[in-house]
Design a protein around this motif. Sequence first.
Motif, PDB file in Angstrom:
ATOM      1  N   ASN A  93       0.851  -1.188   0.000  1.00 54.67           N
ATOM      2  CA  ASN A  93       0.000   0.000   0.000  1.00 54.67           C
ATOM      3  C   ASN A  93       0.888   1.240   0.000  1.00 54.67           C
ATOM      4  N   ARG A  94       0.316   2.365   0.337  1.00 54.65           N
ATOM      5  CA  ARG A  94       1.071   3.620   0.188  1.00 54.65           C
ATOM      6  C   ARG A  94       2.333   3.656   1.051  1.00 54.65           C
ATOM      7  N   PHE A  95       2.235   3.148   2.270  1.00 55.78           N
ATOM      8  CA  PHE A  95       3.389   3.240   3.166  1.00 55.78           C
ATOM      9  C   PHE A  95       3.820   1.877   3.718  1.00 55.78           C
ATOM     10  N   ASN A  96       3.476   0.820   3.048  1.00 51.60           N
ATOM     11  CA  ASN A  96       4.013  -0.508   3.410  1.00 51.60           C
ATOM     12  C   ASN A  96       4.144  -1.337   2.148  1.00 51.60           C
ATOM     13  N   ASP A  97       5.142  -2.211   2.124  1.00 54.27           N
ATOM     14  CA  ASP A  97       5.343  -3.046   0.948  1.00 54.27           C
ATOM     15  C   ASP A  97       4.583  -4.360   1.106  1.00 54.27           C
ATOM     16  N   GLY A  98       4.815  -5.286   0.201  1.00 48.53           N
ATOM     17  CA  GLY A  98       4.085  -6.540   0.218  1.00 48.53           C
ATOM     18  C   GLY A  98       4.556  -7.537   1.247  1.00 48.53           C
ATOM     19  N   PRO A 154       1.917  18.852   0.924  1.00 48.32           N
ATOM     20  CA  PRO A 154       0.853  18.168   0.169  1.00 48.32           C
ATOM     21  C   PRO A 154       1.281  17.703  -1.221  1.00 48.32           C
ATOM     22  N   GLN A 155       2.382  18.249  -1.735  1.00 53.37           N
ATOM     23  CA  GLN A 155       2.860  17.852  -3.061  1.00 53.37           C
ATOM     24  C   GLN A 155       3.965  16.800  -2.994  1.00 53.37           C
ATOM     25  N   HIS A 156       4.186  16.231  -1.835  1.00 56.50           N
ATOM     26  CA  HIS A 156       5.224  15.209  -1.711  1.00 56.50           C
ATOM     27  C   HIS A 156       4.911  14.052  -2.666  1.00 56.50           C
ATOM     28  N   PRO A 157       5.925  13.497  -3.342  1.00 59.65           N
ATOM     29  CA  PRO A 157       5.685  12.405  -4.298  1.00 59.65           C
ATOM     30  C   PRO A 157       4.961  11.207  -3.685  1.00 59.65           C
ATOM     31  N   ALA A 158       5.115  10.986  -2.390  1.00 55.94           N
ATOM     32  CA  ALA A 158       4.447   9.851  -1.749  1.00 55.94           C
ATOM     33  C   ALA A 158       2.931  10.019  -1.717  1.00 55.94           C
ATOM     34  N   LEU A 159       2.449  11.256  -1.940  1.00 55.44           N
ATOM     35  CA  LEU A 159       1.018  11.533  -1.889  1.00 55.44           C
ATOM     36  C   LEU A 159       0.399  11.598  -3.280  1.00 55.44           C
ATOM     37  N   ASN A 160       1.135  11.171  -4.276  1.00 56.52           N
ATOM     38  CA  ASN A 160       0.569  11.135  -5.631  1.00 56.52           C
ATOM     39  C   ASN A 160      -0.654  10.216  -5.640  1.00 56.52           C
ATOM     40  N   PRO A 161      -1.798  10.658  -6.174  1.00 57.04           N
ATOM     41  CA  PRO A 161      -3.006   9.822  -6.144  1.00 57.04           C
ATOM     42  C   PRO A 161      -2.929   8.570  -7.000  1.00 57.04           C
ATOM     43  N   ASP A 162      -1.997   8.520  -7.947  1.00 57.26           N
ATOM     44  CA  ASP A 162      -1.812   7.330  -8.773  1.00 57.26           C
ATOM     45  C   ASP A 162      -0.960   6.322  -8.004  1.00 57.26           C
ATOM     46  N   PRO A 163      -1.525   5.163  -7.628  1.00 57.82           N
ATOM     47  CA  PRO A 163      -0.735   4.195  -6.864  1.00 57.82           C
ATOM     48  C   PRO A 163       0.574   3.798  -7.531  1.00 57.82           C
ATOM     49  N   ALA A 164       0.587   3.750  -8.863  1.00 56.59           N
ATOM     50  CA  ALA A 164       1.808   3.357  -9.561  1.00 56.59           C
ATOM     51  C   ALA A 164       2.942   4.341  -9.320  1.00 56.59           C
ATOM     52  N   GLY A 170       6.073   6.316  -1.404  1.00 60.25           N
ATOM     53  CA  GLY A 170       5.648   6.205  -0.018  1.00 60.25           C
ATOM     54  C   GLY A 170       6.337   5.070   0.711  1.00 60.25           C
ATOM     55  N   GLN A 171       6.513   3.955   0.033  1.00 64.22           N
ATOM     56  CA  GLN A 171       7.182   2.818   0.662  1.00 64.22           C
ATOM     57  C   GLN A 171       8.647   3.132   0.944  1.00 64.22           C
ATOM     58  N   PRO A 188      -1.639  13.908   4.894  1.00 58.70           N
ATOM     59  CA  PRO A 188      -2.958  14.319   4.419  1.00 58.70           C
ATOM     60  C   PRO A 188      -3.613  13.171   3.636  1.00 58.70           C
ATOM     61  N   SER A 189      -4.911  13.003   3.814  1.00 59.93           N
ATOM     62  CA  SER A 189      -5.619  11.985   3.053  1.00 59.93           C
ATOM     63  C   SER A 189      -5.546  12.293   1.562  1.00 59.93           C
ATOM     64  N   VAL A 190      -5.257  11.280   0.790  1.00 54.22           N
ATOM     65  CA  VAL A 190      -5.209  11.437  -0.665  1.00 54.22           C
ATOM     66  C   VAL A 190      -6.609  11.333  -1.257  1.00 54.22           C
TER      67      VAL A 190
END
Length: 230
Positions: A93-98, A154-164, A170-171, A188-190
């Motif tokens: 997910n956004r801040f954890n890997d598989g 709010p513009q941090h790359p980890a908060l990009n709405p595209d999961p790809a 974020g990870q 901030p919530s995406v």
Amino acid sequence: MKITPLSERGLVRLIPATYHKPPALRGLVDTDDELAVLADIEGLTSARLTAERGRNLHLDRRELAWQRRRHDLAVYGNSHINAAFAYTRAGGNRFNDGDRGAWYCAWDVLTSVAEVAWHKTRELRYVGVFTETARYVELIADVIGDFPDLGDQPQHPALNPDPALGYPEGQALAGHIRREGHAGLIYPSVRHPTGRCLVLFEPTAIRNVRPGASWEISWTGTPDYSVTAL
């Protein structure tokens, strides 16, 4: 990145509610004793139970939440905490890997609803059928500590709405934060404007888990959904 001290009660995590459904294995047996045997067999493939037995390569069982063995001293929420870290999604997910999960929560339930509904809508888009009703239950928890905070970025790359794009960033950020010894991250919530979220990387950071309200999210032919408090 700024550090924000927290002493919060009542942060909200939503999980799928299954208590309203009969046990999936019940129709295969005639008695509760037989059901218990099947449940033990099913448990052999449970990621949570595997982690609690010390057989998860990415999660030390000593990190997990444990309940006292006497039934009258059982602590609610420990299995939910352990499950959050033992079960993962392919790619993470956004801040954890598989390899290792995390505890995602928010300051208000509408933010949590927006987050889980976005993921469910994406699943429905994959199959091309927007007809679904999903029930969720709140897990309420308390958190105390000092946490890195992306609230002013709010513009941090980890908060990009595209999961790809956002998830790899974020990870990587989460890995760096964990190596520095931090137990979580405020961001901030995406998926919900003005929403504020917290991800916790360590089971020990989650305190006083208790059940909250139940919610039903429905799709009736389009990606738009409705939310009902039960």
